[in-house]
Design a protein around this motif. Structure first.
Motif, PDB file in Angstrom:
ATOM      1  N   GLY A  67     -21.957  -9.050   2.344  1.00  0.00           N
ATOM      2  CA  GLY A  67     -21.190  -8.143   1.499  1.00  0.00           C
ATOM      3  C   GLY A  67     -19.858  -8.752   1.098  1.00  0.00           C
ATOM      4  O   GLY A  67     -19.471  -9.819   1.579  1.00  0.00           O
ATOM      5  N   ILE A  68     -19.189  -8.076   0.181  1.00  0.00           N
ATOM      6  CA  ILE A  68     -17.850  -8.466  -0.254  1.00  0.00           C
ATOM      7  C   ILE A  68     -16.934  -7.279   0.003  1.00  0.00           C
ATOM      8  O   ILE A  68     -17.200  -6.163  -0.462  1.00  0.00           O
ATOM      9  CB  ILE A  68     -17.829  -8.842  -1.744  1.00  0.00           C
ATOM     10  N   GLU A  69     -15.861  -7.501   0.741  1.00  0.00           N
ATOM     11  CA  GLU A  69     -14.928  -6.432   1.072  1.00  0.00           C
ATOM     12  C   GLU A  69     -13.724  -6.477   0.144  1.00  0.00           C
ATOM     13  O   GLU A  69     -13.173  -7.550  -0.126  1.00  0.00           O
ATOM     14  CB  GLU A  69     -14.451  -6.570   2.511  1.00  0.00           C
ATOM     15  N   LEU A  70     -13.325  -5.322  -0.346  1.00  0.00           N
ATOM     16  CA  LEU A  70     -12.080  -5.173  -1.097  1.00  0.00           C
ATOM     17  C   LEU A  70     -11.030  -4.679  -0.117  1.00  0.00           C
ATOM     18  O   LEU A  70     -11.171  -3.582   0.451  1.00  0.00           O
ATOM     19  CB  LEU A  70     -12.248  -4.200  -2.255  1.00  0.00           C
ATOM     20  N   ILE A  71      -9.977  -5.465   0.079  1.00  0.00           N
ATOM     21  CA  ILE A  71      -9.031  -5.215   1.165  1.00  0.00           C
ATOM     22  C   ILE A  71      -7.632  -4.985   0.614  1.00  0.00           C
ATOM     23  O   ILE A  71      -7.177  -5.698  -0.293  1.00  0.00           O
ATOM     24  CB  ILE A  71      -9.023  -6.400   2.142  1.00  0.00           C
ATOM     25  N   ALA A  72      -6.973  -3.983   1.157  1.00  0.00           N
ATOM     26  CA  ALA A  72      -5.574  -3.709   0.843  1.00  0.00           C
ATOM     27  C   ALA A  72      -4.738  -4.030   2.069  1.00  0.00           C
ATOM     28  O   ALA A  72      -5.061  -3.621   3.184  1.00  0.00           O
ATOM     29  CB  ALA A  72      -5.391  -2.244   0.451  1.00  0.00           C
ATOM     30  N   PHE A  73      -3.663  -4.792   1.856  1.00  0.00           N
ATOM     31  CA  PHE A  73      -2.733  -5.127   2.938  1.00  0.00           C
ATOM     32  C   PHE A  73      -1.480  -4.294   2.794  1.00  0.00           C
ATOM     33  O   PHE A  73      -1.036  -4.010   1.686  1.00  0.00           O
ATOM     34  CB  PHE A  73      -2.348  -6.613   2.894  1.00  0.00           C
ATOM     35  N   ALA A  74      -0.899  -3.911   3.928  1.00  0.00           N
ATOM     36  CA  ALA A  74       0.363  -3.184   3.904  1.00  0.00           C
ATOM     37  C   ALA A  74       1.405  -4.036   3.200  1.00  0.00           C
ATOM     38  O   ALA A  74       1.525  -5.226   3.446  1.00  0.00           O
ATOM     39  CB  ALA A  74       0.816  -2.866   5.336  1.00  0.00           C
ATOM     40  N   GLY A  75       2.153  -3.430   2.320  1.00  0.00           N
ATOM     41  CA  GLY A  75       3.134  -4.189   1.543  1.00  0.00           C
ATOM     42  C   GLY A  75       2.612  -4.511   0.163  1.00  0.00           C
ATOM     43  O   GLY A  75       3.370  -4.837  -0.721  1.00  0.00           O
ATOM     44  N   GLY A  76       1.281  -4.417  -0.057  1.00  0.00           N
ATOM     45  CA  GLY A  76       0.720  -4.613  -1.386  1.00  0.00           C
ATOM     46  C   GLY A  76       0.855  -6.010  -1.897  1.00  0.00           C
ATOM     47  O   GLY A  76       1.220  -6.941  -1.191  1.00  0.00           O
ATOM     48  N   SER A  77       0.554  -6.184  -3.182  1.00  0.00           N
ATOM     49  CA  SER A  77       0.605  -7.516  -3.782  1.00  0.00           C
ATOM     50  C   SER A  77       1.996  -7.905  -4.195  1.00  0.00           C
ATOM     51  O   SER A  77       2.245  -9.035  -4.577  1.00  0.00           O
ATOM     52  CB  SER A  77      -0.331  -7.570  -5.004  1.00  0.00           C
ATOM     53  N   GLY A  78       2.938  -6.966  -4.153  1.00  0.00           N
ATOM     54  CA  GLY A  78       4.295  -7.285  -4.581  1.00  0.00           C
ATOM     55  C   GLY A  78       5.148  -7.726  -3.420  1.00  0.00           C
ATOM     56  O   GLY A  78       6.206  -7.191  -3.149  1.00  0.00           O
ATOM     57  N   GLY A  79       4.754  -8.705  -2.670  1.00  0.00           N
ATOM     58  CA  GLY A  79       5.567  -9.236  -1.593  1.00  0.00           C
ATOM     59  C   GLY A  79       4.914  -9.162  -0.245  1.00  0.00           C
ATOM     60  O   GLY A  79       5.449  -9.669   0.736  1.00  0.00           O
ATOM     61  N   GLY A  80       3.763  -8.527  -0.146  1.00  0.00           N
ATOM     62  CA  GLY A  80       3.063  -8.465   1.120  1.00  0.00           C
ATOM     63  C   GLY A  80       2.275  -9.731   1.380  1.00  0.00           C
ATOM     64  O   GLY A  80       2.256 -10.654   0.590  1.00  0.00           O
ATOM     65  N   GLY A 116       7.142  -8.381   7.434  1.00  0.00           N
ATOM     66  CA  GLY A 116       7.634  -7.030   7.220  1.00  0.00           C
ATOM     67  C   GLY A 116       6.661  -6.161   6.470  1.00  0.00           C
ATOM     68  O   GLY A 116       7.040  -5.136   5.893  1.00  0.00           O
ATOM     69  N   GLY A 117       5.406  -6.568   6.470  1.00  0.00           N
ATOM     70  CA  GLY A 117       4.404  -5.803   5.729  1.00  0.00           C
ATOM     71  C   GLY A 117       3.742  -4.726   6.555  1.00  0.00           C
ATOM     72  O   GLY A 117       2.806  -4.095   6.094  1.00  0.00           O
ATOM     73  N   GLY A 118       4.183  -4.520   7.771  1.00  0.00           N
ATOM     74  CA  GLY A 118       3.613  -3.459   8.579  1.00  0.00           C
ATOM     75  C   GLY A 118       2.436  -3.914   9.423  1.00  0.00           C
ATOM     76  O   GLY A 118       1.995  -3.212  10.300  1.00  0.00           O
ATOM     77  N   GLY A 119       1.920  -5.103   9.148  1.00  0.00           N
ATOM     78  CA  GLY A 119       0.881  -5.673   9.984  1.00  0.00           C
ATOM     79  C   GLY A 119      -0.485  -5.070   9.807  1.00  0.00           C
ATOM     80  O   GLY A 119      -1.393  -5.374  10.570  1.00  0.00           O
ATOM     81  N   GLY A 120      -0.688  -4.198   8.799  1.00  0.00           N
ATOM     82  CA  GLY A 120      -1.972  -3.537   8.689  1.00  0.00           C
ATOM     83  C   GLY A 120      -2.753  -3.949   7.459  1.00  0.00           C
ATOM     84  O   GLY A 120      -2.201  -4.386   6.462  1.00  0.00           O
ATOM     85  N   SER A 121      -4.046  -3.815   7.537  1.00  0.00           N
ATOM     86  CA  SER A 121      -4.919  -4.033   6.394  1.00  0.00           C
ATOM     87  C   SER A 121      -6.068  -3.054   6.507  1.00  0.00           C
ATOM     88  O   SER A 121      -6.390  -2.581   7.603  1.00  0.00           O
ATOM     89  CB  SER A 121      -5.433  -5.469   6.348  1.00  0.00           C
ATOM     90  N   SER A 122      -6.674  -2.746   5.383  1.00  0.00           N
ATOM     91  CA  SER A 122      -7.808  -1.822   5.407  1.00  0.00           C
ATOM     92  C   SER A 122      -8.807  -2.214   4.338  1.00  0.00           C
ATOM     93  O   SER A 122      -8.430  -2.690   3.258  1.00  0.00           O
ATOM     94  CB  SER A 122      -7.339  -0.380   5.182  1.00  0.00           C
TER      95      SER A 122
END
Length: 281
Positions: A67-80, A116-122
């Protein structure tokens, strides 16, 4: 059907107010995987020139994905944290970790926390890909989303390709004079996970810029691509590899462990591509 109706309504009216549970973006994903020749390396008879002065022709290429996962990281693409563009002090991010300059392997979450991105991803959605893909056919096809193609509010910044197996085979010859070995040799490279193992044989990370929010148009066409080329084999010294009893160079054989490991490392540096096209709001 309900999501399709909502999408058409939004496009027809030119604006859309999403109700709770309807998603902030409706993604329409397609996938393409290929092994492609490089025009500046192609010989008159269709072989690919390698940096080592060997020449290679791939006539069989199959890929199986879990499969291919679409992942969001804390802090987003604007600096995370973005594995495809690691911060200073890190390189070669793959399989959930990055190589730090001192040689240590650091998990994505730890690096994100340091930034400083919160360390999380989902994982906001997984795109199942059924059956082996013929990389020489290189067809683009639509895929579904699990649990839904209507995404929650998130800033999707990564596409993670989980590879179950990769099989590349063909012929190799030496362009030097005198040649390091005579004629052509058949080869096969098989990368696969053990039948009882749930861990992917390889994980490839690519950048995706897909905000799912109320400030961007809800419709998002997502074209995902993975392209492998002959560059994968540039560092292989084919004259040192052991042939099997049938004359085929099985790169995955125990006798060729060093070459197999080198190819795994080079494969890990390949970044899948993503093109996002937004519809009208």
């Amino acid at each position: 059907m309900r999501h399709a109706f909502l999408l058409l309504s939004c496009l027809g009216l030119g604006a859309c107010t999403w109700e709770p549970g309807q998603g902030f973006a409706v993604v329409e994903p397609t996938v393409r995987a290929a092994f492609e020749p490089l025009a500046d390396r192609t010989t008159p008879d269709g072989y690919q020139q390698l940096a080592s002065n060997y020449q290679l022709h791939v006539d069989g290429a199959a890929l199986r994905l879990s499969g291919i996962e679409l992942i969001a990281f804390a802090g987003g693409s604007g600096g995370g944290f973005n594995p495809a563009n690691p911060p200073p002090g890190y390189s070669l991010c793959h399989g959930g970790h990055c190589h730090r300059d001192d040689g240590a392997l650091i998990p994505y979450e730890q690096i994100a926390a340091e930034m400083g991105g919160g360390g999380g991803s989902s994982t906001v959605a997984t795109l199942p890909v059924t059956g082996p893909l013929n990389l020489l056919a290189a067809e683009r096809f639509a895929v579904e989303c699990v649990p839904d193609c209507a995404l929650p509010q998130a800033n999707v910044s990564q596409g993670r390709w989980d590879i179950e197996s990769l099989n590349l085979e063909g012929s190799v010859r030496d362009a030097r004079t005198p040649a390091r070995f005579p004629g052509e040799r058949r080869f096969r490279w098989v990368l696969s996970r053990a039948p009882s193992d749930t861990t992917p044989a390889a994980v490839l990370d690519g950048t995706v810029e897909l905000p799912s929010d109320r400030s961007t148009p809800p419709r998002a066409k997502l074209d995902l691509s993975l392209v492998l080329t002959a560059r994968l084999f540039d560092t292989v010294d084919w004259s040192t590899l052991t042939q099997g009893a049938d004359g085929v160079v099985e790169i995955s054989a125990t006798a060729n462990t060093t070459a197999h490991a080198a190819l795994e490392e080079l494969l890990a540096t390949v970044s899948p591509q993503a093109e996002v096209t937004r519809g009208e709001r």
